[in-house]
Write a protein that holds these residues in place. Structure first.
Motif, mmCIF file in Angstrom:
data_model
loop_
_atom_site.group_PDB
_atom_site.id
_atom_site.type_symbol
_atom_site.label_atom_id
_atom_site.label_comp_id
_atom_site.label_asym_id
_atom_site.label_seq_id
_atom_site.Cartn_x
_atom_site.Cartn_y
_atom_site.Cartn_z
ATOM 1 N N SER A 73 0.363 -32.967 20.953
ATOM 2 C CA SER A 73 0.773 -34.143 20.278
ATOM 3 C C SER A 73 2.203 -34.553 21.211
ATOM 4 O O SER A 73 2.378 -35.214 21.823
ATOM 5 N N VAL A 74 2.961 -33.461 20.942
ATOM 6 C CA VAL A 74 4.313 -33.508 21.569
ATOM 7 C C VAL A 74 4.381 -33.562 23.009
ATOM 8 O O VAL A 74 5.016 -34.267 23.758
ATOM 9 N N ALA A 75 3.412 -32.711 23.447
ATOM 10 C CA ALA A 75 3.306 -32.284 25.196
ATOM 11 C C ALA A 75 2.681 -33.806 25.800
ATOM 12 O O ALA A 75 3.153 -34.196 26.617
ATOM 13 N N ALA A 76 1.898 -34.365 25.161
ATOM 14 C CA ALA A 76 1.460 -35.641 25.365
ATOM 15 C C ALA A 76 2.324 -36.818 25.529
ATOM 16 O O ALA A 76 2.412 -37.566 26.168
ATOM 17 N N LEU A 77 3.019 -36.894 24.362
ATOM 18 C CA LEU A 77 4.110 -37.851 24.365
ATOM 19 C C LEU A 77 5.246 -37.582 25.411
ATOM 20 O O LEU A 77 5.534 -38.634 26.064
ATOM 21 N N VAL A 78 5.556 -36.351 25.409
ATOM 22 C CA VAL A 78 6.507 -36.200 26.633
ATOM 23 C C VAL A 78 5.900 -36.482 28.091
ATOM 24 O O VAL A 78 6.634 -37.106 28.960
ATOM 25 N N ALA A 79 4.600 -36.002 28.297
ATOM 26 C CA ALA A 79 4.306 -36.332 29.785
ATOM 27 C C ALA A 79 3.874 -37.955 29.614
ATOM 28 O O ALA A 79 4.066 -38.529 30.875
ATOM 29 N N LEU B 3 8.244 -42.031 34.659
ATOM 30 C CA LEU B 3 9.515 -42.158 35.315
ATOM 31 C C LEU B 3 9.636 -41.383 36.680
ATOM 32 O O LEU B 3 10.712 -41.664 37.323
ATOM 33 N N LEU B 4 9.042 -40.308 36.841
ATOM 34 C CA LEU B 4 9.155 -39.534 37.890
ATOM 35 C C LEU B 4 8.273 -40.043 39.061
ATOM 36 O O LEU B 4 8.479 -39.442 40.065
ATOM 37 N N ALA B 5 7.146 -41.029 38.684
ATOM 38 C CA ALA B 5 6.318 -41.668 40.020
ATOM 39 C C ALA B 5 7.105 -42.345 40.796
ATOM 40 O O ALA B 5 7.948 -43.004 40.552
#
Length: 65
Positions: free
Chosen positions: A50-56, A62-64
């Motif tokens: 869940s945390v990984a999905a939120l961070v991603a 923002l990186l795109a």
């Protein structure tokens, strides 16, 4: 039926109970015993995913270019 005192924030935790799956306190179905190593590992894995999905979800736009 599991005792009410074994629930913490809605999660069943009882190290003395050998069952991994216990009947839900409310409603129909089963819940994991977070007092067992496999149950705790499952809850930790769900939390990490869940945390990984939120961070991603926040970082990738923002990186795109």
């Amino acid at each position: 039926m599991a005792q009410r005192s074994n629930y913490r924030a809605g999660i069943y935790v009882n190290r003395a109970d050998p069952r991994l799956l216990v009947p839900k306190r409310l409603g129909v179905g089963w819940t994991l015993n977070a007092g067992r190593p496999a149950g705790l590992a499952f809850y930790l894995l769900i939390g990490l995913v869940s945390v990984a999905a939120l961070v991603a979800g926040i970082a990738l736009p923002l990186l795109a270019p």
